[in-house]
Write a protein that holds these residues in place. Structure first.
Motif, PDB file in Angstrom:
ATOM      1  N   SER A   1      43.475  -2.489  -7.703  1.00 39.33           N
ATOM      2  CA  SER A   1      42.973  -2.898  -9.019  1.00 39.33           C
ATOM      3  C   SER A   1      42.272  -4.244  -8.933  1.00 39.33           C
ATOM      4  O   SER A   1      41.252  -4.479  -9.597  1.00 39.33           O
ATOM      5  CB  SER A   1      44.116  -2.964 -10.028  1.00 39.33           C
ATOM      6  OG  SER A   1      45.093  -3.918  -9.630  1.00 39.33           O
ATOM      7  N   GLY A   2      42.798  -5.143  -8.081  1.00 42.06           N
ATOM      8  CA  GLY A   2      42.172  -6.450  -7.914  1.00 42.06           C
ATOM      9  C   GLY A   2      40.782  -6.353  -7.313  1.00 42.06           C
ATOM     10  O   GLY A   2      39.873  -7.109  -7.685  1.00 42.06           O
TER      11      GLY A   2
ATOM     12  N   TYR B   1      38.655  -5.224 -10.197  1.00 42.02           N
ATOM     13  CA  TYR B   1      38.482  -6.300 -11.175  1.00 42.02           C
ATOM     14  C   TYR B   1      37.435  -7.309 -10.721  1.00 42.02           C
ATOM     15  O   TYR B   1      36.744  -7.910 -11.560  1.00 42.02           O
ATOM     16  CB  TYR B   1      39.806  -7.036 -11.411  1.00 42.02           C
ATOM     17  CG  TYR B   1      40.850  -6.263 -12.165  1.00 42.02           C
ATOM     18  CD1 TYR B   1      40.500  -5.201 -12.999  1.00 42.02           C
ATOM     19  CD2 TYR B   1      42.200  -6.584 -12.066  1.00 42.02           C
ATOM     20  CE1 TYR B   1      41.461  -4.483 -13.696  1.00 42.02           C
ATOM     21  CE2 TYR B   1      43.172  -5.882 -12.759  1.00 42.02           C
ATOM     22  CZ  TYR B   1      42.796  -4.825 -13.565  1.00 42.02           C
ATOM     23  OH  TYR B   1      43.745  -4.124 -14.262  1.00 42.02           O
ATOM     24  N   SER B   2      37.327  -7.499  -9.407  1.00 47.32           N
ATOM     25  CA  SER B   2      36.404  -8.510  -8.883  1.00 47.32           C
ATOM     26  C   SER B   2      34.947  -8.183  -9.194  1.00 47.32           C
ATOM     27  O   SER B   2      34.082  -9.065  -9.124  1.00 47.32           O
ATOM     28  CB  SER B   2      36.589  -8.653  -7.368  1.00 47.32           C
ATOM     29  OG  SER B   2      36.228  -7.451  -6.694  1.00 47.32           O
TER      30      SER B   2
ATOM     31  N   ILE C   1      40.793 -11.786 -16.844  1.00 42.86           N
ATOM     32  CA  ILE C   1      41.496 -11.097 -15.761  1.00 42.86           C
ATOM     33  C   ILE C   1      42.693 -11.918 -15.303  1.00 42.86           C
ATOM     34  O   ILE C   1      43.782 -11.382 -15.064  1.00 42.86           O
ATOM     35  CB  ILE C   1      40.529 -10.843 -14.582  1.00 42.86           C
ATOM     36  CG1 ILE C   1      39.457  -9.837 -14.993  1.00 42.86           C
ATOM     37  CG2 ILE C   1      41.298 -10.333 -13.362  1.00 42.86           C
ATOM     38  CD1 ILE C   1      38.352  -9.671 -13.958  1.00 42.86           C
TER      39      ILE C   1
ATOM     40  N   TRP D   1      45.380 -11.626 -17.911  1.00 42.51           N
ATOM     41  CA  TRP D   1      45.939 -10.273 -17.867  1.00 42.51           C
ATOM     42  C   TRP D   1      46.956 -10.135 -16.743  1.00 42.51           C
ATOM     43  O   TRP D   1      48.026  -9.550 -16.920  1.00 42.51           O
ATOM     44  CB  TRP D   1      44.808  -9.261 -17.705  1.00 42.51           C
ATOM     45  CG  TRP D   1      45.257  -7.845 -17.499  1.00 42.51           C
ATOM     46  CD1 TRP D   1      45.194  -7.117 -16.350  1.00 42.51           C
ATOM     47  CD2 TRP D   1      45.842  -6.964 -18.473  1.00 42.51           C
ATOM     48  NE1 TRP D   1      45.698  -5.855 -16.520  1.00 42.51           N
ATOM     49  CE2 TRP D   1      46.101  -5.734 -17.830  1.00 42.51           C
ATOM     50  CE3 TRP D   1      46.166  -7.101 -19.821  1.00 42.51           C
ATOM     51  CZ2 TRP D   1      46.667  -4.652 -18.490  1.00 42.51           C
ATOM     52  CZ3 TRP D   1      46.726  -6.026 -20.481  1.00 42.51           C
ATOM     53  CH2 TRP D   1      46.972  -4.814 -19.820  1.00 42.51           C
ATOM     54  N   ARG D   2      46.645 -10.689 -15.579  1.00 45.37           N
ATOM     55  CA  ARG D   2      47.578 -10.608 -14.449  1.00 45.37           C
ATOM     56  C   ARG D   2      48.818 -11.463 -14.708  1.00 45.37           C
ATOM     57  O   ARG D   2      49.918 -11.119 -14.270  1.00 45.37           O
ATOM     58  CB  ARG D   2      46.887 -11.026 -13.154  1.00 45.37           C
ATOM     59  CG  ARG D   2      45.752 -10.101 -12.751  1.00 45.37           C
ATOM     60  CD  ARG D   2      45.256 -10.417 -11.353  1.00 45.37           C
ATOM     61  NE  ARG D   2      46.207  -9.972 -10.345  1.00 45.37           N
ATOM     62  CZ  ARG D   2      46.173  -8.773  -9.761  1.00 45.37           C
ATOM     63  NH1 ARG D   2      45.247  -7.898 -10.103  1.00 45.37           N
ATOM     64  NH2 ARG D   2      47.054  -8.454  -8.845  1.00 45.37           N
TER      65      ARG D   2
ATOM     66  N   ALA E   1      43.719 -13.536  -8.435  1.00 44.49           N
ATOM     67  CA  ALA E   1      42.997 -13.790  -9.686  1.00 44.49           C
ATOM     68  C   ALA E   1      42.526 -15.243  -9.761  1.00 44.49           C
ATOM     69  O   ALA E   1      41.418 -15.523 -10.233  1.00 44.49           O
ATOM     70  CB  ALA E   1      43.888 -13.462 -10.878  1.00 44.49           C
TER      71      ALA E   1
END
Length: 242
Positions: A50-51, A54-55, A85, A88-89, A99
């Motif tokens: 997911s990271g 997200y990037s 982001i 959110w994390r 993040a």
């Protein structure tokens, strides 16, 4: 006297008695456990799958906003997405180091774009970061310390034991080469698009050559380290002194 049916049942039961695992089976399970733990640690450092996805979000926002609202709005939009982001994390109690790194990276990209006054400046930091990474991975191979092996030795706690076996070194060379190709390709393609002022295509290349290529390189790396972990132990004097 037991009947023939009882004898058959006894034979059938004996045939299903568990067989004790041999030493090699125990070692294989131990290696698999170590590899899985190290792989999980590596994924956590990258922010998980997911990271990686997200990037790409700040880039997805930056280009269209720049087209319709200008550079300043695009910069603030990208920073806002990166901050969202991060929050959110934090809320999900996920590892925040990726993040934070991502937010700082977007901040650097935004600063360069602001100082240059051009949207393509947003991608300059990533282009030269890829060049540096490609160079570091390549040099590690040339000096016979493939960086994948070094990193994996730290993650699984085995240090530099892997250097005593040429077969393992070759596997780590292969995985390291994959990363050299990934970072080198990113630099060559994106620097060309940067020089020709194709900002839209530059953004597309940034995303297309981002997490998809990273996933491929990770797959090769995982295959190499698992393969190395299951090889019979063999020490090579030449490899130890190289």
């Amino acid at each position: 006297m037991p009947s023939s049916n009882e004898n058959a049942a006894e034979i059938h039961t004996r045939g299903r008695e568990p067989i004790d695992a041999g030493p090699s089976d125990v070692v294989d399970r131990s290696v698999d456990a170590e590899n899985e733990e190290a792989e999980q640690t590596l994924l956590e450092q990258l922010g998980g799958f997911s990271g990686l996805i997200y990037s790409t979000l700040p880039v997805l926002v930056f280009v269209p906003v720049n087209t319709f609202a200008g550079l300043t709005a695009a910069i603030w939009s990208a920073l806002g997405v990166a901050a969202a982001i991060l929050v959110w994390r934090l809320v999900r109690r996920s590892p925040i180091q990726p993040a934070i790194s991502g937010f700082l990276g977007v901040g650097i990209c935004a600063f360069i774009a602001y100082r240059m006054g051009e949207a393509k400046g947003f991608f300059l930091f990533g282009i030269y970061t890829s060049l540096v990474y490609a160079g570091v991975f390549l040099v590690s191979m040339l000096v016979r310390w493939p960086l994948v092996g070094v990193i994996w030795g730290v993650l699984n706690g085995h240090g530099t034991e892997w250097r005593s076996d040429r077969r393992v070194v070759r596997l780590y060379d292969l995985a390291t080469t994959t990363w050299v190709i990934v970072f080198g390709a990113r630099y060559l393609v994106q620097s060309q698009l940067y020089d020709t002022d194709r900002t839209g295509w530059l953004a597309f290349a940034r995303i297309a050559m981002g997490w998809p290529l990273t996933a491929v390189a990770l797959a090769v790396t995982v295959w190499a380290v698992r393969r190395a972990g299951h090889l019979p132990v063999r020490r090579d004097t030449a490899a130890e002194t190289a």
